[in-house]
Design an enzyme around this catalytic site. Sequence first.
Site, PDB file in Angstrom:
ATOM      1  N   CYS A   1      55.072  58.825  42.787  1.00  0.00           N
ATOM      2  CA  CYS A   1      56.385  59.460  42.928  1.00  0.00           C
ATOM      3  C   CYS A   1      56.425  60.955  42.582  1.00  0.00           C
ATOM      4  CB  CYS A   1      57.424  58.723  42.087  1.00  0.00           C
ATOM      5  SG  CYS A   1      57.153  56.962  41.949  1.00  0.00           S
TER       6      CYS A   1
ATOM      7  N   ARG B   1      46.122  52.222  36.483  1.00  0.00           N
ATOM      8  CA  ARG B   1      46.927  51.805  35.339  1.00  0.00           C
ATOM      9  C   ARG B   1      46.030  51.035  34.383  1.00  0.00           C
ATOM     10  NH1 ARG B   1      52.434  49.627  38.428  1.00  0.00           N
ATOM     11  NH2 ARG B   1      52.818  51.558  39.596  1.00  0.00           N
TER      12      ARG B   1
ATOM     13  N   GLN C   1      48.973  51.923  46.406  1.00  0.00           N
ATOM     14  CA  GLN C   1      50.361  51.542  46.663  1.00  0.00           C
ATOM     15  C   GLN C   1      50.798  52.085  48.013  1.00  0.00           C
ATOM     16  OE1 GLN C   1      52.621  52.936  43.137  1.00  0.00           O
ATOM     17  NE2 GLN C   1      53.261  50.811  42.943  1.00  0.00           N
TER      18      GLN C   1
ATOM     19  N   ASP D   1      53.429  53.366  49.059  1.00  0.00           N
ATOM     20  CA  ASP D   1      54.684  53.987  48.631  1.00  0.00           C
ATOM     21  C   ASP D   1      55.398  54.686  49.783  1.00  0.00           C
ATOM     22  OD1 ASP D   1      55.484  53.713  45.981  1.00  0.00           O
ATOM     23  OD2 ASP D   1      53.863  54.993  45.280  1.00  0.00           O
TER      24      ASP D   1
ATOM     25  N   HIS E   1      58.881  57.555  49.759  1.00  0.00           N
ATOM     26  CA  HIS E   1      60.001  58.170  49.058  1.00  0.00           C
ATOM     27  C   HIS E   1      60.962  58.711  50.100  1.00  0.00           C
ATOM     28  CE1 HIS E   1      56.593  58.275  46.182  1.00  0.00           C
ATOM     29  NE2 HIS E   1      57.521  57.714  45.449  1.00  0.00           N
TER      30      HIS E   1
ATOM     31  N   LYS F   1      66.848  48.279  41.149  1.00  0.00           N
ATOM     32  CA  LYS F   1      65.917  48.001  42.241  1.00  0.00           C
ATOM     33  C   LYS F   1      66.229  46.664  42.906  1.00  0.00           C
ATOM     34  CE  LYS F   1      62.463  45.840  39.212  1.00  0.00           C
ATOM     35  NZ  LYS F   1      61.029  45.658  38.932  1.00  0.00           N
TER      36      LYS F   1
ATOM     37  N   HIS G   1      62.629  55.000  46.030  1.00  0.00           N
ATOM     38  CA  HIS G   1      61.218  54.641  45.967  1.00  0.00           C
ATOM     39  C   HIS G   1      61.111  53.260  46.624  1.00  0.00           C
ATOM     40  CE1 HIS G   1      60.639  57.379  42.348  1.00  0.00           C
ATOM     41  NE2 HIS G   1      61.926  57.119  42.271  1.00  0.00           N
TER      42      HIS G   1
END
Length: 638
Positions: free
Chosen positions: A329, A358, A376, A378, A380, A459, A505
């Site tokens: 992000c 992570r 990921q 992802d 945005h 979310k 996100h």
Amino acid sequence: MVNITFPDGDIKAFEHPLTGFDLARNISDGFARECVAMEMDDQLVDLKAAIDHDARIRFITSKDPEALDILRHSASHVMAQAILRLYKDAKLTIGPAVENGFYYDIDMEPVSEDDFPKIEEEIKKIVNEKLPVRRKEVSKTEAMEFYKDEPYKLEMLSEMEDGTISFYEQGEFTDLCRGPHVPHTGYVKNIKLTKVSGAYWRADPSKPQLQRIYGTAFFTKKELKNHLTFLEEAKKRNHRKIGRALDLFSFQEEAPGMPFFHPKGMELWNALLDYWREEHRVAGYVETKTPIMLNRALWERSGHWENYRENMYISAIDDIEYAIKPMNCPGGMLIYGRKPHSYRDLPLRAAEVGLVHRHELSGVLSGLFRVRAFHQDDAHLYMTPGQIQDEILGILKLSDRMYSTFGLGFHLELSTRPEKSIGTDEQWETATNGLDSALKVYAKDYILNEGDGAFYGPKIDLHIKDALGRTWQCGTIQLDMANPERFNLNYIDKDNQRHRPIMIHRTVFGSIERFLGILIEHFAGKFPLWMAPIQAIILPLNDDLVPYSNEINDILKNGGVRVEVDSRTESLNKKVREAQLNYIPLILTIGGKEKEAGTLAVRTLDGKVKYGVSHETFLSTVLPHIRNRELSLEIFNE
């Protein structure tokens, strides 16, 4: 006089206090035998609890959703009692009910599944003894005296507030527990131990490693049998086992929790990502890429340094602290903020398949399902407040379309503000209302999870359902109005003034690695033709046919099929069998007749064979099937 109000509103008066069991028997002996516990004034309690005041009572029978957790928690006590009978030096920690069963963490000598029959035999004795399960309440001082030789229980007690502590007793066994439990051990007759693993006390690698013994329990033999059948099928579909057998990926000691993808695994990976990119282009997304390592100042700005630092890998470069990104992000926001934007630019949908790291404890790593390095998918999305609903609906429709390509259903869950969060009350209310209103328009039922949102916004989570009926949280839609402010993102609106964009996100697959693991188990390694690492294999009947087979290989490969030639000097039956074991969808045999006629014999995984298929017919049949990403493998029908 005690007045008892039942769920239907009926009120019964009793002259004296009574237990829940007495009350159940007052209805009927048969009903009392069905009861497991009761709810008194909205609190779950034992059936033996005294009702000594006016109260609302709801009985928990074996058919109620709460009953299975109570049974399984009681089963964990029965298992622990059996282990203490067999392993005198064992020290107990905790033994909760969990999804699909229970476990108990025990400091004891290592055990394996080979020890399960012995433990289960002792469990059977305890069940047959039908030991009454009794609750006992003592002071904290008395509890600590009782557990003076039990270091783990003593540690837990030391952290509890002063006051009443509850024990549960059954025969010679006593455990520290809040309850409730079944009335006696005879209820736990349909029980099975399932696996054992290591687990650090309190998930801390510096503390002792315990034996975590798992089991499951049901009210009926049929339910237990069905569950064990399910577990056997799940074991056959284990993605780690299939991944090794098909040579898709591996894990190496040099990089714990970080998968290595092999050539066949990369074919699978690329097929999935090609599809992902195609769908996102159609849906109006652009693709971006951001650095893997960014400095501390950025993570402080995003809130990750304060809220997520313990999960981040940190390094110093030129005396400045950097962190390998755990999320994409912040980098995405830097791209947005690099130049001015107008309302005409919005909505802006920027996607990134970004590699993130992570730090996960070694004890929770689990194949591709729980790793330390993953990609990921992802995206945005930046928008005006008036565009929120349409963008969320667009994501839901995109996710629905993509999941259905794999034959996956899904359900939705809405999670609201957690205790630890950033942003104002007003921002959270606007964001939560935006998600809620979009879900109402989408008109699909959803589950509400209070307090389970991300620290930067509420979310929507999308939980997919695989071929075995298991659910997996993959997609997520997180509405964020706090980070655009932290990163000073803006756009010029029609009023010629600067405004903050609303930011979403979102992921569809979540982690590419994890999604691949799910697909491996969902398809049991038998991937649809468009995904299969090797879509077709050519088997020449003898060495003289190898050159011709190589020619056909070139034709099909140039035509767009992932194909190989098996030119080994093995029997045809053996090569066919190995191709089937490798789940290669199309097995093409070439003999003298096929060479002379310029045709192929096409065998599919269901054992059907189609003879006399020309190269042109093969390509014209297979390529649309691949292009349309069909799920069915029934391509060449008689």
